[in-house]
Scaffold this motif. Structure first.
Motif, mmCIF file in Angstrom:
data_model
loop_
_atom_site.group_PDB
_atom_site.id
_atom_site.type_symbol
_atom_site.label_atom_id
_atom_site.label_comp_id
_atom_site.label_asym_id
_atom_site.label_seq_id
_atom_site.Cartn_x
_atom_site.Cartn_y
_atom_site.Cartn_z
ATOM 1 N N LEU A 82 0.820 -1.209 0.000
ATOM 2 C CA LEU A 82 0.000 0.000 0.000
ATOM 3 C C LEU A 82 0.857 1.263 0.000
ATOM 4 C CD1 LEU A 82 -2.849 -0.956 2.522
ATOM 5 C CD2 LEU A 82 -2.961 -0.885 0.027
ATOM 6 N N VAL A 83 1.913 1.264 0.796
ATOM 7 C CA VAL A 83 2.771 2.450 0.871
ATOM 8 C C VAL A 83 3.416 2.741 -0.476
ATOM 9 C CG1 VAL A 83 4.915 3.354 1.850
ATOM 10 C CG2 VAL A 83 3.209 2.306 3.344
ATOM 11 N N HIS A 84 3.924 1.710 -1.129
ATOM 12 C CA HIS A 84 4.675 1.929 -2.369
ATOM 13 C C HIS A 84 3.773 2.123 -3.587
ATOM 14 C CE1 HIS A 84 8.819 1.496 -0.983
ATOM 15 N NE2 HIS A 84 8.339 0.648 -0.103
ATOM 16 N N ARG A 85 2.573 1.569 -3.554
ATOM 17 C CA ARG A 85 1.721 1.671 -4.738
ATOM 18 C C ARG A 85 0.568 2.648 -4.567
ATOM 19 N NH1 ARG A 85 0.265 -3.710 -7.771
ATOM 20 N NH2 ARG A 85 -0.733 -4.416 -5.854
ATOM 21 N N LEU A 86 0.187 2.942 -3.302
ATOM 22 C CA LEU A 86 -0.961 3.821 -3.079
ATOM 23 C C LEU A 86 -0.694 4.882 -2.018
ATOM 24 C CD1 LEU A 86 -3.865 1.176 -3.003
ATOM 25 C CD2 LEU A 86 -3.465 2.867 -4.796
ATOM 26 N N GLY A 87 0.555 5.031 -1.613
ATOM 27 C CA GLY A 87 0.890 5.887 -0.484
ATOM 28 C C GLY A 87 0.315 7.289 -0.552
ATOM 29 N N GLU A 88 0.575 8.014 -1.633
ATOM 30 C CA GLU A 88 0.115 9.398 -1.742
ATOM 31 C C GLU A 88 -1.409 9.480 -1.794
ATOM 32 O OE1 GLU A 88 1.876 12.151 -1.427
ATOM 33 O OE2 GLU A 88 3.560 10.817 -0.973
ATOM 34 N N ARG A 89 -2.028 8.525 -2.493
ATOM 35 C CA ARG A 89 -3.493 8.523 -2.569
ATOM 36 C C ARG A 89 -4.115 8.236 -1.212
ATOM 37 N NH1 ARG A 89 -4.879 4.838 -7.750
ATOM 38 N NH2 ARG A 89 -2.679 4.242 -7.676
#
Length: 267
Positions: A82-89
């Protein structure tokens, strides 16, 4: 802070995240539906691919289970994913005031992703192996802390019961971190004894959690993680009292957590 989602007012859409090993998504979705939401069980890969957009949902729930087999530790691999693929979202979703709920393995994910207790995406507390060294599956008594900022536990003014089912649920934090959580009202739930008092004693505290912590939230109160399962107690028939003939319960003890989440969105 209220969720800024005016376009999601009627039967708010709730994203119930799926991934390999998560196995409580169906009952979690059912609880969200009973509480007034429109639950959609969506695999994390569909969210990453943009086939389902986080911003189109009023709330996010990460259910329990054994995400990615709990290899490298409970919740760790899904947290990294989640952090690497969706972190900013994810950070934008939280900063927008939308509710995020993590149950059991989902709580472990939120902690190891750094979304709880909330310092950007940096882990500052942990959930580790139970002090007794074994998997615990039992009903426990809980108390919602009256000073907590957690939106999910509003109005819970008496001890209540939920089941646990975990091998790595022991909450640990450095002294200064625990003090900060206390100061900012981020400790939302504690394990309590028959007298309703927080306890470190087994089996009332099933895992040996520091300060009897069963659930915490971020400083805004819109991200909440807990080890016990409200999704396994959303109907009154699921409580052991029902089997014993005490059928005065109008709702399962866990349902209010989902109702509070959706009431917050609709407020």
């Amino acid at each position: 802070m209220q969720a800024n989602v005016p376009h999601l007012r009627q039967r708010p859409r709730v994203l119930v995240l799926r991934a390999a090993g998560i196995n409580c998504d169906e009952e979690t979705a059912a609880a969200c539906e009973l509480a007034g939401g429109c639950a959609e069980r969506v695999h994390v890969n569909r969210v990453v691919a943009g086939q389902a957009r986080l911003e189109d949902y009023a709330a996010l729930v990460i259910p329990g289970g054994f995400s990615y087999g709990d290899h490298l530790g409970a919740g760790k691999l899904l947290a990294v994913d989640l952090v690497h693929r969706l972190g900013e979202r994810l950070l934008r979703f939280v900063e927008d005031g939308r509710p995020v709920l993590g149950i059991c393995n989902g709580f472990q994910v939120l902690v190891k992703a750094g979304l709880l207790p909330g310092n950007g995406l940096r882990q500052t507390v942990t959930l580790t192996h139970n002090a007794g060294g074994q998997y615990e599956c039992r009903w426990v008594r809980l108390r919602a802390e009256p000073t907590s900022v957690c939106l999910f536990t509003r109005g819970i003014d008496a001890p209540f019961s939920l089941p646990v089912g975990h091998g790595e649920g022991r909450f640990l934090a450095a002294d200064e971190t625990l003090a900060a959580l206390e100061q900012h009202g981020q400790i939302a739930l504690r394990y309590v004894d028959a007298a309703g008092q927080p306890t470190l004693d087994y089996p009332d505290n099933p895992n040996g959690s520091l300060a009897a912590v069963a659930g915490i939230c971020n400083r805004a109160g819109n991200v909440f993680g807990l080890m016990p399962h409200p999704d396994r107690a959303y109907l009154p028939q699921l409580h052991p009292d029902w089997v014993l003939g005490r059928r005065e319960r109008a709702a399962g003890d866990g349902l209010i957590i989902f109702r509070n989440m959706l009431d917050y969105v609709l407020a």
